[in-house]
Design a protein around this motif. Sequence first.
Motif, PDB file in Angstrom:
ATOM      1  N   PRO A  95       0.921  -1.356   0.076  1.00 38.90           N
ATOM      2  CA  PRO A  95       0.065   0.131   0.039  1.00 38.90           C
ATOM      3  C   PRO A  95       0.836   1.224   0.045  1.00 38.90           C
ATOM      4  CG  PRO A  95      -0.554  -1.412   1.891  1.00 38.90           C
ATOM      5  CD  PRO A  95       0.609  -2.000   1.238  1.00 38.90           C
ATOM      6  N   SER A  96       0.311   2.280  -0.558  1.00 43.14           N
ATOM      7  CA  SER A  96       1.193   3.550  -0.540  1.00 43.14           C
ATOM      8  C   SER A  96       0.094   4.764  -0.106  1.00 43.14           C
ATOM      9  CB  SER A  96       1.658   3.818  -2.250  1.00 43.14           C
ATOM     10  OG  SER A  96       0.672   3.966  -2.979  1.00 43.14           O
ATOM     11  N   ILE A  97       0.711   5.847   0.332  1.00 47.18           N
ATOM     12  CA  ILE A  97       0.094   6.871   0.719  1.00 47.18           C
ATOM     13  C   ILE A  97       0.818   8.240  -0.187  1.00 47.18           C
ATOM     14  CG2 ILE A  97       0.084   8.810   2.408  1.00 47.18           C
ATOM     15  CD1 ILE A  97       0.355   6.365   4.506  1.00 47.18           C
ATOM     16  N   ASP A  98       0.027   9.061  -0.744  1.00 44.67           N
ATOM     17  CA  ASP A  98       0.252  10.122  -1.684  1.00 44.67           C
ATOM     18  C   ASP A  98      -0.647  11.156  -1.195  1.00 44.67           C
ATOM     19  OD1 ASP A  98       1.821  11.447  -3.307  1.00 44.67           O
ATOM     20  OD2 ASP A  98       0.573  11.048  -5.097  1.00 44.67           O
ATOM     21  N   ILE A  99       0.008  12.158  -0.440  1.00 47.57           N
ATOM     22  CA  ILE A  99      -0.872  13.288   0.211  1.00 47.57           C
ATOM     23  C   ILE A  99      -0.135  14.731  -0.247  1.00 47.57           C
ATOM     24  CG2 ILE A  99      -1.719  14.457   2.236  1.00 47.57           C
ATOM     25  CD1 ILE A  99      -1.897  11.637   3.506  1.00 47.57           C
ATOM     26  N   ARG A 100      -0.884  15.730  -0.975  1.00 45.42           N
ATOM     27  CA  ARG A 100      -0.195  16.770  -1.293  1.00 45.42           C
ATOM     28  C   ARG A 100      -1.296  17.913  -0.478  1.00 45.42           C
ATOM     29  NH1 ARG A 100       1.746  16.416  -7.124  1.00 45.42           N
ATOM     30  NH2 ARG A 100       2.009  14.349  -7.326  1.00 45.42           N
ATOM     31  N   ARG A 101      -0.350  18.944  -0.122  1.00 45.36           N
ATOM     32  CA  ARG A 101      -1.069  20.133   0.723  1.00 45.36           C
ATOM     33  C   ARG A 101      -0.609  21.460   0.021  1.00 45.36           C
ATOM     34  NH1 ARG A 101      -4.138  17.543   1.918  1.00 45.36           N
ATOM     35  NH2 ARG A 101      -5.511  17.348   4.119  1.00 45.36           N
ATOM     36  N   PRO A 102      -1.134  22.515  -0.408  1.00 47.97           N
ATOM     37  CA  PRO A 102      -0.635  23.804  -0.793  1.00 47.97           C
ATOM     38  C   PRO A 102      -0.240  24.548   0.340  1.00 47.97           C
ATOM     39  CG  PRO A 102      -3.033  23.901  -0.844  1.00 47.97           C
ATOM     40  CD  PRO A 102      -2.672  22.366  -0.556  1.00 47.97           C
ATOM     41  N   VAL A 157       3.367  21.045  -0.492  1.00 49.47           N
ATOM     42  CA  VAL A 157       3.985  19.980   0.114  1.00 49.47           C
ATOM     43  C   VAL A 157       3.446  18.377  -0.176  1.00 49.47           C
ATOM     44  CG1 VAL A 157       4.796  18.862   2.626  1.00 49.47           C
ATOM     45  CG2 VAL A 157       4.634  21.648   2.212  1.00 49.47           C
ATOM     46  N   ARG A 158       4.402  17.579  -0.433  1.00 51.34           N
ATOM     47  CA  ARG A 158       4.069  16.260  -0.655  1.00 51.34           C
ATOM     48  C   ARG A 158       4.726  15.193  -0.039  1.00 51.34           C
ATOM     49  NH1 ARG A 158       4.565  13.180  -6.804  1.00 51.34           N
ATOM     50  NH2 ARG A 158       3.310  11.432  -5.995  1.00 51.34           N
ATOM     51  N   VAL A 159       3.715  14.328   0.807  1.00 52.82           N
ATOM     52  CA  VAL A 159       4.326  13.217   1.549  1.00 52.82           C
ATOM     53  C   VAL A 159       3.870  12.025   0.699  1.00 52.82           C
ATOM     54  CG1 VAL A 159       4.020  12.101   3.709  1.00 52.82           C
ATOM     55  CG2 VAL A 159       3.801  14.354   3.717  1.00 52.82           C
ATOM     56  N   SER A 160       4.986  11.153   0.406  1.00 48.88           N
ATOM     57  CA  SER A 160       4.557   9.803  -0.027  1.00 48.88           C
ATOM     58  C   SER A 160       5.461   8.724   0.594  1.00 48.88           C
ATOM     59  CB  SER A 160       5.006   9.969  -1.801  1.00 48.88           C
ATOM     60  OG  SER A 160       6.568  10.268  -1.677  1.00 48.88           O
ATOM     61  N   ALA A 161       4.640   7.719   0.705  1.00 45.52           N
ATOM     62  CA  ALA A 161       5.041   6.616   1.533  1.00 45.52           C
ATOM     63  C   ALA A 161       4.678   5.157   1.087  1.00 45.52           C
ATOM     64  CB  ALA A 161       4.737   6.613   3.005  1.00 45.52           C
ATOM     65  N   GLU A 162       5.486   4.074   1.109  1.00 43.55           N
ATOM     66  CA  GLU A 162       5.353   2.820   0.832  1.00 43.55           C
ATOM     67  C   GLU A 162       5.235   2.078   2.281  1.00 43.55           C
ATOM     68  OE1 GLU A 162       4.641   1.518  -2.231  1.00 43.55           O
ATOM     69  OE2 GLU A 162       4.774   3.398  -3.080  1.00 43.55           O
ATOM     70  N   LEU A 163       4.206   1.414   2.382  1.00 33.68           N
ATOM     71  CA  LEU A 163       3.874   0.803   3.736  1.00 33.68           C
ATOM     72  C   LEU A 163       4.028  -0.736   3.553  1.00 33.68           C
ATOM     73  CD1 LEU A 163       0.447   2.469   4.909  1.00 33.68           C
ATOM     74  CD2 LEU A 163       2.862   3.003   5.208  1.00 33.68           C
ATOM     75  N   GLY A 164       4.818  -1.381   4.542  1.00 29.80           N
ATOM     76  CA  GLY A 164       5.282  -2.807   4.401  1.00 29.80           C
ATOM     77  C   GLY A 164       3.864  -3.677   5.027  1.00 29.80           C
ATOM     78  N   MET A 165       3.940  -4.774   5.030  1.00 26.68           N
ATOM     79  CA  MET A 165       2.907  -5.747   5.575  1.00 26.68           C
ATOM     80  C   MET A 165       2.458  -5.438   6.991  1.00 26.68           C
ATOM     81  SD  MET A 165       3.550  -9.129   3.963  1.00 26.68           S
ATOM     82  CE  MET A 165       1.862  -9.892   4.571  1.00 26.68           C
ATOM     83  N   LEU A 166       3.296  -4.893   7.841  1.00 28.16           N
ATOM     84  CA  LEU A 166       3.115  -4.717   9.198  1.00 28.16           C
ATOM     85  C   LEU A 166       2.425  -3.380   9.455  1.00 28.16           C
ATOM     86  CD1 LEU A 166       3.789  -5.036  12.256  1.00 28.16           C
ATOM     87  CD2 LEU A 166       6.012  -3.789  11.834  1.00 28.16           C
ATOM     88  N   PHE A 167       2.746  -2.453   8.520  1.00 29.71           N
ATOM     89  CA  PHE A 167       1.654  -1.093   8.390  1.00 29.71           C
ATOM     90  C   PHE A 167       0.409  -1.145   7.693  1.00 29.71           C
ATOM     91  CE2 PHE A 167       5.842  -0.017  10.252  1.00 29.71           C
ATOM     92  CZ  PHE A 167       5.534   0.704  11.531  1.00 29.71           C
ATOM     93  N   SER A 168       0.240  -2.169   6.693  1.00 24.58           N
ATOM     94  CA  SER A 168      -0.738  -2.139   5.838  1.00 24.58           C
ATOM     95  C   SER A 168      -2.295  -1.887   6.465  1.00 24.58           C
ATOM     96  CB  SER A 168      -0.708  -3.384   4.918  1.00 24.58           C
ATOM     97  OG  SER A 168       0.148  -3.215   4.244  1.00 24.58           O
ATOM     98  N   LYS A 190      -3.167   1.873   7.506  1.00 25.92           N
ATOM     99  CA  LYS A 190      -2.865   2.764   6.393  1.00 25.92           C
ATOM    100  C   LYS A 190      -3.654   4.017   6.634  1.00 25.92           C
ATOM    101  CE  LYS A 190      -3.384   3.913   1.635  1.00 25.92           C
ATOM    102  NZ  LYS A 190      -4.010   3.460   0.534  1.00 25.92           N
ATOM    103  N   GLY A 191      -5.349   3.714   6.941  1.00 24.82           N
ATOM    104  CA  GLY A 191      -6.147   4.843   7.088  1.00 24.82           C
ATOM    105  C   GLY A 191      -5.813   5.609   8.298  1.00 24.82           C
ATOM    106  N   MET A 192      -5.219   5.062   9.395  1.00 20.33           N
ATOM    107  CA  MET A 192      -5.030   5.759  10.527  1.00 20.33           C
ATOM    108  C   MET A 192      -3.663   6.701  10.232  1.00 20.33           C
ATOM    109  SD  MET A 192      -4.040   4.646  14.545  1.00 20.33           S
ATOM    110  CE  MET A 192      -2.438   3.760  13.995  1.00 20.33           C
ATOM    111  N   ILE A 193      -2.637   6.213   9.911  1.00 22.61           N
ATOM    112  CA  ILE A 193      -1.509   6.843   9.273  1.00 22.61           C
ATOM    113  C   ILE A 193      -1.902   7.799   8.266  1.00 22.61           C
ATOM    114  CG2 ILE A 193       0.735   6.637   8.025  1.00 22.61           C
ATOM    115  CD1 ILE A 193       0.985   3.774   8.897  1.00 22.61           C
ATOM    116  N   GLU A 194      -2.494   7.815   7.531  1.00 16.76           N
ATOM    117  CA  GLU A 194      -3.005   8.851   6.535  1.00 16.76           C
ATOM    118  C   GLU A 194      -3.701  10.097   7.080  1.00 16.76           C
ATOM    119  OE1 GLU A 194      -3.890   7.619   1.964  1.00 16.76           O
ATOM    120  OE2 GLU A 194      -5.203   6.632   3.294  1.00 16.76           O
ATOM    121  N   GLN A 195      -4.594   9.647   8.068  1.00 19.00           N
ATOM    122  CA  GLN A 195      -5.388  10.542   8.899  1.00 19.00           C
ATOM    123  C   GLN A 195      -4.562  11.490   9.833  1.00 19.00           C
ATOM    124  OE1 GLN A 195      -8.103   8.933  11.781  1.00 19.00           O
ATOM    125  NE2 GLN A 195      -9.339  10.621  11.642  1.00 19.00           N
TER     126      GLN A 195
END
Length: 92
Positions: free
Chosen positions: A2-9, A62-73, A76-81
């Motif tokens: 799973p990946s996370i990709d969040i952008r904020r102006p 600002v852009r945050v991108s991350a790849e999550l391994g099986m442990l953090f999959s 994902k929702g909580m991390i993104e929040q």
Amino acid sequence: MPSIDIRRPHRLSSTEAHAVIDHVAARMREKFQVATQWQSDSTLTFQRSGISGKIAIAADEVRVSAELGMLFSPLKGMIEQEIRRKLDEHFS
């Protein structure tokens, strides 16, 4: 993975945005035991077992991108929040 990709102006100067990301990185190291390193003046990488990513600062975004391994999959929702909350707190 799973990946996370969040952008904020943002409207901060480069120096101000860099200082905010430095502060966020310090909290990440303390709270999540991640290793952080500036790859350039505008990109901070972070890594620990099960997660890796980067925070990139552009002139207006600002852009945050991350790849999550099986442990953090499952988290994902909580991390993104949490990432969105912190970005809103510092860049709104």
